[in-house]
Design a protein around this motif. Structure first.
Motif, PDB file in Angstrom:
ATOM      1  N   TYR A 174     -17.585  65.977  47.586  1.00 25.55           N
ATOM      2  CA  TYR A 174     -17.452  65.242  48.854  1.00 25.55           C
ATOM      3  C   TYR A 174     -18.242  63.939  48.816  1.00 25.55           C
ATOM      4  O   TYR A 174     -17.812  62.922  49.332  1.00 25.55           O
ATOM      5  CB  TYR A 174     -17.997  66.065  50.022  1.00 25.55           C
ATOM      6  CG  TYR A 174     -17.370  67.415  50.204  1.00 25.55           C
ATOM      7  CD1 TYR A 174     -16.258  67.579  51.029  1.00 25.55           C
ATOM      8  CD2 TYR A 174     -17.901  68.545  49.594  1.00 25.55           C
ATOM      9  CE1 TYR A 174     -15.702  68.837  51.223  1.00 25.55           C
ATOM     10  CE2 TYR A 174     -17.344  69.799  49.776  1.00 25.55           C
ATOM     11  CZ  TYR A 174     -16.247  69.945  50.590  1.00 25.55           C
ATOM     12  OH  TYR A 174     -15.695  71.180  50.785  1.00 25.55           O
ATOM     13  N   ALA A 191     -17.678  68.132  55.385  1.00 25.35           N
ATOM     14  CA  ALA A 191     -17.141  67.228  56.412  1.00 25.35           C
ATOM     15  C   ALA A 191     -18.281  66.525  57.148  1.00 25.35           C
ATOM     16  O   ALA A 191     -18.328  65.295  57.227  1.00 25.35           O
ATOM     17  CB  ALA A 191     -16.280  68.026  57.390  1.00 25.35           C
ATOM     18  N   TRP A 235     -13.017  63.923  58.027  1.00 31.82           N
ATOM     19  CA  TRP A 235     -12.163  65.071  58.288  1.00 31.82           C
ATOM     20  C   TRP A 235     -11.943  65.819  56.967  1.00 31.82           C
ATOM     21  O   TRP A 235     -11.844  65.179  55.900  1.00 31.82           O
ATOM     22  CB  TRP A 235     -10.800  64.614  58.820  1.00 31.82           C
ATOM     23  CG  TRP A 235     -10.859  64.071  60.219  1.00 31.82           C
ATOM     24  CD1 TRP A 235     -11.131  62.783  60.574  1.00 31.82           C
ATOM     25  CD2 TRP A 235     -10.649  64.801  61.431  1.00 31.82           C
ATOM     26  NE1 TRP A 235     -11.113  62.662  61.943  1.00 31.82           N
ATOM     27  CE2 TRP A 235     -10.807  63.889  62.503  1.00 31.82           C
ATOM     28  CE3 TRP A 235     -10.346  66.119  61.732  1.00 31.82           C
ATOM     29  CZ2 TRP A 235     -10.666  64.261  63.839  1.00 31.82           C
ATOM     30  CZ3 TRP A 235     -10.203  66.499  63.062  1.00 31.82           C
ATOM     31  CH2 TRP A 235     -10.368  65.584  64.092  1.00 31.82           C
ATOM     32  N   VAL A 236     -11.878  67.142  57.029  1.00 36.90           N
ATOM     33  CA  VAL A 236     -11.535  67.946  55.853  1.00 36.90           C
ATOM     34  C   VAL A 236     -10.404  68.903  56.251  1.00 36.90           C
ATOM     35  O   VAL A 236     -10.481  69.560  57.300  1.00 36.90           O
ATOM     36  CB  VAL A 236     -12.746  68.742  55.320  1.00 36.90           C
ATOM     37  CG1 VAL A 236     -12.315  69.732  54.237  1.00 36.90           C
ATOM     38  CG2 VAL A 236     -13.812  67.793  54.759  1.00 36.90           C
TER      39      VAL A 236
END
Ligand code: CDT
Length: 312
Positions: free
Chosen positions: A181, A224, A230-231
């Motif tokens: 991420y 997130a 947003w995930v």
């Protein structure tokens, strides 16, 4: 003005070992038609969405192994998805096993593509974090042979301008790794898409079986929030060839909150309106990387990724 991307999460129930690509694509198309009717801009299918998850069993024969892979995208079986996307003006994310031939050598990857509303491929990602092992463990109820069947992905964690925002793709086990991420967060990602095939039972660590659902959401919600994005996580769920897989497909806001979640372990569509502008406040304040990250104090050697200067 808000930047809304309406996202359909297309959870799949199990796919039988004997089920053809054509039959699976019929299921995918039904979900796509529904998503388009519900106003979705984009539909997200799971990891390895065209077949049963074959890394759960041992395959010795090379021709048989090859039969689980796509040599071209679109191919004969998947072309209807691209045509429907163009007709319905809906983008899609699709995970599949990819067989690429380079310099006469076969290369196998666990891959996902992002396709635009015009039916053209925007970008491709090849899974980096491959779980499991490469040896045969017949004493286990099922195998986890991704390290045998796939090479580590060689495309980094790209983030593309798409659907009015910045979109990145990771695959299944990647979601458990904060750096997946973060590499995207450092590129300003606003929407991360991922599919997964996650067994409830982990033969190597059965004591965590009760926590499998918790760890699924924990990883994605943290990713997130900590990266102001947003995930969207989408499962292949249910009992597939004797392997019990979790569902819990969901859409997570940059606050870390789940805004939509599937309720079954079968084919199921849910739709969420994702306002990409919700990312901005988190990116400007609590997770303003330029202002608050202190990489020079972390004592790490930090590498450039090739996707730009990710430390920017
Ligand atoms: N497909 C995939 O990557 N599955 C793995 C199973 C790991 S076993 C704990 C996952 O991380 O969900």
């Amino acid at each position: 003005m808000a930047r809304i991307v309406t996202v359909g999460i297309a959870q799949l129930g199990p796919i039988r070992r004997s089920e053809s690509r054509q039959d699976v694509v019929v299921r995918l198309l039904a979900l796509m038609e529904d998503a388009a009717r519900m106003g979705a801009d984009l539909i997200v299918y799971p990891e390895a969405a065209l077949t049963a998850f074959f890394p759960h069993w041992w395959i010795d024969d090379e021709a048989e192994l090859d039969s689980w892979f796509e040599r071209e995208m679109p191919g004969a079986a998947t072309r209807p998805l691209f045509e429907a996307a163009r007709r319905l003006r809906i983008g899609f994310h699709l995970g599949y096993a990819e067989l690429a031939v380079a310099d006469g050598r076969k290369r196998r990857f666990n891959t996902a593509i992002l396709v635009g509303k015009d039916g053209a491929i925007i970008g491709k990602y090849r899974k980096i974090h491959l779980p499991g092992y490469a040896d045969h463990r017949p004493e286990q109820p099922f195998q986890n042979l991704e390290k045998r069947y796939f090479e580590v992905g060689n495309l980094g964690f790209p983030v593309w301008h798409a659907f009015g925002g910045r979109v990145g793709v990771m695959i299944c086990n990647d979601r458990r790794w904060p750096e997946a991420y973060r590499v995207m967060g450092l590129q300003g990602v606003e929407l991360v898409l991922l599919g997964y095939n996650t067994p409830v039972h982990n033969p190597a660590m059965p004591e965590t079986d009760d926590l499998t659902n918790f760890h699924n959401h924990l990883s994605m919600q943290a990713g997130a929030y900590q990266n102001a994005t947003w995930v969207v996580g989408v499962a292949k769920a249910g009992v597939e060839e004797g392997v019990d897989q979790i569902g819990q497909s969901c859409v997570i806001a940059p606050s870390g909150e789940i805004v939509v979640q599937c309720a079954t372990l079968g084919d199921e569509l849910q739709v969420a309106r994702c306002d990409l502008d919700l990312c901005a406040a988190y990116k400007a304040n609590i997770f303003n990387f330029a202002k608050h990250r202190r990489v020079e104090h972390y004592g790490l050697i930090v590498e450039r990724t090739g996707a730009g200067d990710v430390l920017g």
